[in-house]
Design an enzyme around this catalytic site. Structure first.
Site, short mmCIF file in Angstrom:
data_model
loop_
_atom_site.label_atom_id
_atom_site.label_comp_id
_atom_site.label_asym_id
_atom_site.label_seq_id
_atom_site.Cartn_x
_atom_site.Cartn_y
_atom_site.Cartn_z
N ALA A 121 86.02 63.34 17.63
CA ALA A 121 87.48 63.24 17.65
C ALA A 121 87.97 63.60 19.05
O ALA A 121 87.73 64.70 19.53
CB ALA A 121 88.09 64.18 16.61
N THR A 122 88.65 62.67 19.71
CA THR A 122 89.05 62.87 21.10
C THR A 122 90.49 63.36 21.25
O THR A 122 90.91 63.67 22.36
CB THR A 122 88.87 61.57 21.91
OG1 THR A 122 89.74 60.56 21.38
CG2 THR A 122 87.43 61.11 21.90
N GLY B 235 94.16 48.60 12.09
CA GLY B 235 93.07 48.79 11.14
C GLY B 235 91.75 49.17 11.79
O GLY B 235 90.72 49.16 11.12
N HIS C 117 93.90 61.46 10.02
CA HIS C 117 92.55 61.00 10.34
C HIS C 117 91.50 61.84 9.63
O HIS C 117 90.53 61.32 9.09
CB HIS C 117 92.30 61.04 11.86
CG HIS C 117 92.65 59.77 12.55
ND1 HIS C 117 91.78 58.73 12.67
CD2 HIS C 117 93.80 59.37 13.16
CE1 HIS C 117 92.36 57.73 13.33
NE2 HIS C 117 93.59 58.11 13.64
#
Length: 186
Positions: free
Chosen positions: A34-35, A14, A50
């Protein structure tokens, strides 16, 4: 100056949902860092999920290194950075460091890779400390299972754990998520 907030926990605990909900309190002035890199169809699906879960008003920047530059460049115009996630960032930096060929890597090579990653993390934490924007960092706790048989996986686990310790020490707040429940531990 802005706060550094670390959200950690196991896979599917979570972390991202909690972090995204926290970032929503900042309104639209959020940069989502965002990696992840889509190396295969499974990662493509994860990235898609995502993207669907986060606010459409947020700006997204895809990057897994030189995060300090992003923070320096945009810290005055945004209220919050949400970086998801440190663990994937470490993975991508390791892969890039070894030119995506980890078959014959020695322990000394892992040590040099870790030092390179620590420099990136140190630069990022320094930028966070000087930015007026708050930063939420998401990371996985990868050391709670069995010791991996594979030397690459052991090195990754160890490096990730030490990076989490560095961030945890510098963070203003740290949350652990378990079964979708966030627990503030710092």
């Amino acid at each position: 100056m802005g706060k550094c907030i670390l959200v950690t926990g196991g896979a599917r605990s979570g972390k991202s949902s909690f972090s995204e909900n926290m970032a929503k309190s900042y309104g639209e002035k959020v940069i989502y860092i965002a990696t992840a890199v889509a190396f295969d169809s499974e990662m493509e699906d994860r990235i898609k999920k995502h993207k669907e879960s986060r606010s459409k008003e947020w700006r997204t920047i895809e990057a897994f290194k030189d995060i300090d530059g992003i923070i320096h460049k945009h810290g005055e115009e945004y209220d919050c950075f949400l970086l998801d996630c440190i663990t994937v960032m470490v993975t991508n930096q390791m892969l890039e460091y070894f030119n995506y060929d980890m078959e014959y890597v020695k322990i000394e090579d892992y040590n040099r890779a870790e030092e390179s990653i620590k420099v990136q993390i140190g630069n990022m934490l320094e930028a966070i400390s000087k930015s007026p924007a708050d930063t939420i960092l998401v990371s996985n706790e990868v050391g709670w299972g069995i010791v991996p048989e594979n030397p690459v996986a052991r090195a990754f686990r160890d490096i990730s754990g030490r990076i989490n310790q560095i961030i945890g020490q510098k963070a203003d707040e740290v949350y652990l998520t378990v079964s979708g429940i966030p627990i503030r531990i710092k």
